[in-house]
Design a protein around this motif. Structure first.
Motif, PDB file in Angstrom:
ATOM      1  N   VAL A   1      82.103 -12.914  31.551  1.00  0.00           N
ATOM      2  CA  VAL A   1      82.588 -14.223  32.767  1.00  0.00           C
ATOM      3  C   VAL A   1      84.050 -14.055  32.490  1.00  0.00           C
ATOM      4  O   VAL A   1      84.743 -13.386  31.359  1.00  0.00           O
ATOM      5  CB  VAL A   1      81.468 -14.981  31.402  1.00  0.00           C
ATOM      6  N   MET A   2      84.656 -13.626  33.930  1.00  0.00           N
ATOM      7  CA  MET A   2      86.353 -13.646  33.642  1.00  0.00           C
ATOM      8  C   MET A   2      86.434 -14.758  34.583  1.00  0.00           C
ATOM      9  O   MET A   2      85.840 -15.776  35.192  1.00  0.00           O
ATOM     10  CB  MET A   2      86.307 -12.460  34.964  1.00  0.00           C
TER      11      MET A   2
ATOM     12  N   ILE B   1      81.750 -13.033  26.837  1.00  0.00           N
ATOM     13  CA  ILE B   1      80.427 -12.016  26.681  1.00  0.00           C
ATOM     14  C   ILE B   1      79.222 -12.248  26.694  1.00  0.00           C
ATOM     15  O   ILE B   1      78.938 -13.489  25.718  1.00  0.00           O
ATOM     16  CB  ILE B   1      81.091 -10.871  25.845  1.00  0.00           C
ATOM     17  N   MET B   2      78.653 -12.719  27.315  1.00  0.00           N
ATOM     18  CA  MET B   2      76.832 -12.669  27.578  1.00  0.00           C
ATOM     19  C   MET B   2      75.697 -11.752  27.001  1.00  0.00           C
ATOM     20  O   MET B   2      75.732 -10.444  27.344  1.00  0.00           O
ATOM     21  CB  MET B   2      76.817 -13.699  28.629  1.00  0.00           C
ATOM     22  N   LEU B   3      75.441 -11.903  25.853  1.00  0.00           N
ATOM     23  CA  LEU B   3      74.348 -10.551  25.263  1.00  0.00           C
ATOM     24  C   LEU B   3      73.024 -11.309  25.723  1.00  0.00           C
ATOM     25  O   LEU B   3      73.068 -12.761  25.676  1.00  0.00           O
ATOM     26  CB  LEU B   3      74.640 -10.736  23.787  1.00  0.00           C
ATOM     27  N   ASP B   4      72.529 -10.231  25.862  1.00  0.00           N
ATOM     28  CA  ASP B   4      70.784 -10.521  25.535  1.00  0.00           C
ATOM     29  C   ASP B   4      70.018 -10.566  24.283  1.00  0.00           C
ATOM     30  O   ASP B   4      70.273  -9.750  23.716  1.00  0.00           O
ATOM     31  CB  ASP B   4      70.000  -9.942  26.273  1.00  0.00           C
ATOM     32  N   LYS B   5      69.950 -11.743  23.294  1.00  0.00           N
ATOM     33  CA  LYS B   5      69.974 -11.756  21.914  1.00  0.00           C
ATOM     34  C   LYS B   5      68.758 -10.351  21.930  1.00  0.00           C
ATOM     35  O   LYS B   5      68.511 -10.637  20.645  1.00  0.00           O
ATOM     36  CB  LYS B   5      70.239 -13.079  21.195  1.00  0.00           C
TER      37      LYS B   5
ATOM     38  N   GLY C   1      89.689 -12.744  26.255  1.00  0.00           N
ATOM     39  CA  GLY C   1      90.837 -12.547  27.012  1.00  0.00           C
ATOM     40  C   GLY C   1      91.394 -12.003  27.212  1.00  0.00           C
ATOM     41  O   GLY C   1      93.093 -11.216  27.419  1.00  0.00           O
ATOM     42  N   THR C   2      90.816  -9.830  26.989  1.00  0.00           N
ATOM     43  CA  THR C   2      91.462  -8.756  27.846  1.00  0.00           C
ATOM     44  C   THR C   2      91.599  -8.979  29.601  1.00  0.00           C
ATOM     45  O   THR C   2      90.411  -9.411  29.735  1.00  0.00           O
ATOM     46  CB  THR C   2      90.658  -8.238  27.538  1.00  0.00           C
ATOM     47  N   GLU C   3      92.763  -8.617  29.872  1.00  0.00           N
ATOM     48  CA  GLU C   3      93.086  -8.653  31.676  1.00  0.00           C
ATOM     49  C   GLU C   3      92.405  -8.364  32.310  1.00  0.00           C
ATOM     50  O   GLU C   3      91.001  -6.999  31.202  1.00  0.00           O
ATOM     51  CB  GLU C   3      94.325  -7.715  32.053  1.00  0.00           C
ATOM     52  N   VAL C   4      92.145  -8.287  32.787  1.00  0.00           N
ATOM     53  CA  VAL C   4      90.783  -7.622  34.708  1.00  0.00           C
ATOM     54  C   VAL C   4      91.839  -7.707  35.244  1.00  0.00           C
ATOM     55  O   VAL C   4      92.236  -8.734  36.181  1.00  0.00           O
ATOM     56  CB  VAL C   4      89.961  -8.535  34.416  1.00  0.00           C
ATOM     57  N   TYR C   5      92.264  -5.956  36.485  1.00  0.00           N
ATOM     58  CA  TYR C   5      92.337  -5.990  37.561  1.00  0.00           C
ATOM     59  C   TYR C   5      91.869  -5.135  38.457  1.00  0.00           C
ATOM     60  O   TYR C   5      90.444  -4.652  37.323  1.00  0.00           O
ATOM     61  CB  TYR C   5      93.357  -5.289  37.090  1.00  0.00           C
TER      62      TYR C   5
ATOM     63  N   LEU D   1      84.188   1.685  20.244  1.00  0.00           N
ATOM     64  CA  LEU D   1      82.309   0.427  20.020  1.00  0.00           C
ATOM     65  C   LEU D   1      83.460  -0.485  19.455  1.00  0.00           C
ATOM     66  O   LEU D   1      84.930  -0.406  19.416  1.00  0.00           O
ATOM     67  CB  LEU D   1      82.213   0.699  18.175  1.00  0.00           C
ATOM     68  N   ILE D   2      84.276  -2.279  19.843  1.00  0.00           N
ATOM     69  CA  ILE D   2      85.013  -3.302  20.058  1.00  0.00           C
ATOM     70  C   ILE D   2      84.099  -4.176  19.874  1.00  0.00           C
ATOM     71  O   ILE D   2      82.819  -4.567  20.352  1.00  0.00           O
ATOM     72  CB  ILE D   2      85.654  -2.974  21.513  1.00  0.00           C
ATOM     73  N   SER D   3      84.532  -5.236  18.847  1.00  0.00           N
ATOM     74  CA  SER D   3      84.726  -6.759  18.472  1.00  0.00           C
ATOM     75  C   SER D   3      84.483  -7.384  19.765  1.00  0.00           C
ATOM     76  O   SER D   3      85.211  -7.533  20.403  1.00  0.00           O
ATOM     77  CB  SER D   3      84.879  -7.189  17.507  1.00  0.00           C
ATOM     78  N   CYS D   4      82.983  -8.462  20.485  1.00  0.00           N
ATOM     79  CA  CYS D   4      83.612  -9.135  21.307  1.00  0.00           C
ATOM     80  C   CYS D   4      84.630  -9.670  21.633  1.00  0.00           C
ATOM     81  O   CYS D   4      85.438 -10.172  21.996  1.00  0.00           O
ATOM     82  CB  CYS D   4      82.260  -9.613  21.516  1.00  0.00           C
ATOM     83  N   HIS D   5      84.947 -10.243  19.925  1.00  0.00           N
ATOM     84  CA  HIS D   5      86.514 -11.313  20.505  1.00  0.00           C
ATOM     85  C   HIS D   5      87.351 -11.354  20.269  1.00  0.00           C
ATOM     86  O   HIS D   5      88.127 -11.047  20.982  1.00  0.00           O
ATOM     87  CB  HIS D   5      85.997 -11.377  18.753  1.00  0.00           C
TER      88      HIS D   5
END
Length: 121
Positions: free
Chosen positions: A48-49, A35-39, A18-22, A10-14
């Motif tokens: 969204v990158m 991060i887009m959530l279906d509430k 900012g996490t890199e994508v390779y 588990l990780i907070s969306c915060h």
């Protein structure tokens, strides 16, 4: 003794933002902007990158199905099986167009591009 990281799943969306994508070739593609959530359903709809640009100018934003990303402990980053050329052809948004993600027709095109089933099914 090897450095074996055991991370909490588990990780907070915060912390994700900012996490890199390779890509699988090790090319840095961008970073997670949002991060887009279906509430109502409680699903992650998109990561969204942010891609390209300099100091926020000229950046493009690519909605990615969450399940298109794999977390890599060694990189401390997300990996997507996508070349830079494929990314250039992928669905994109401008920062002020995030509301398009609520359109299921647009969403289906995003998920279809990545070969993923839409999260709402």
């Amino acid at each position: 003794m090897s450095d074996t990281r055991i991370t909490n799943p588990l990780i907070s969306c915060h912390r994700v933002e900012g996490t890199e994508v390779y890509n699988a070739d090790g090319d840095r593609l961008g970073h997670i902007d949002s991060i887009m959530l279906d509430k109502r359903k409680g699903n992650v709809a998109y990561a969204v990158m942010s891609f390209g640009g300099f100091l926020g100018i000229g950046e493009e934003y690519h909605p990615l199905p969450w399940n298109a990303l794999t977390y890599n402990d060694n990189l401390d980053a997300y990996v997507i099986r996508l070349s830079k050329e494929q990314l250039n052809a992928a669905p994109r948004l401008k920062r002020n167009e995030y509301e398009r993600l609520q359109d299921h027709i647009y969403g289906k095109s995003v998920y279809a591009y990545y070969g993923a089933a839409p999260y709402w099914y």
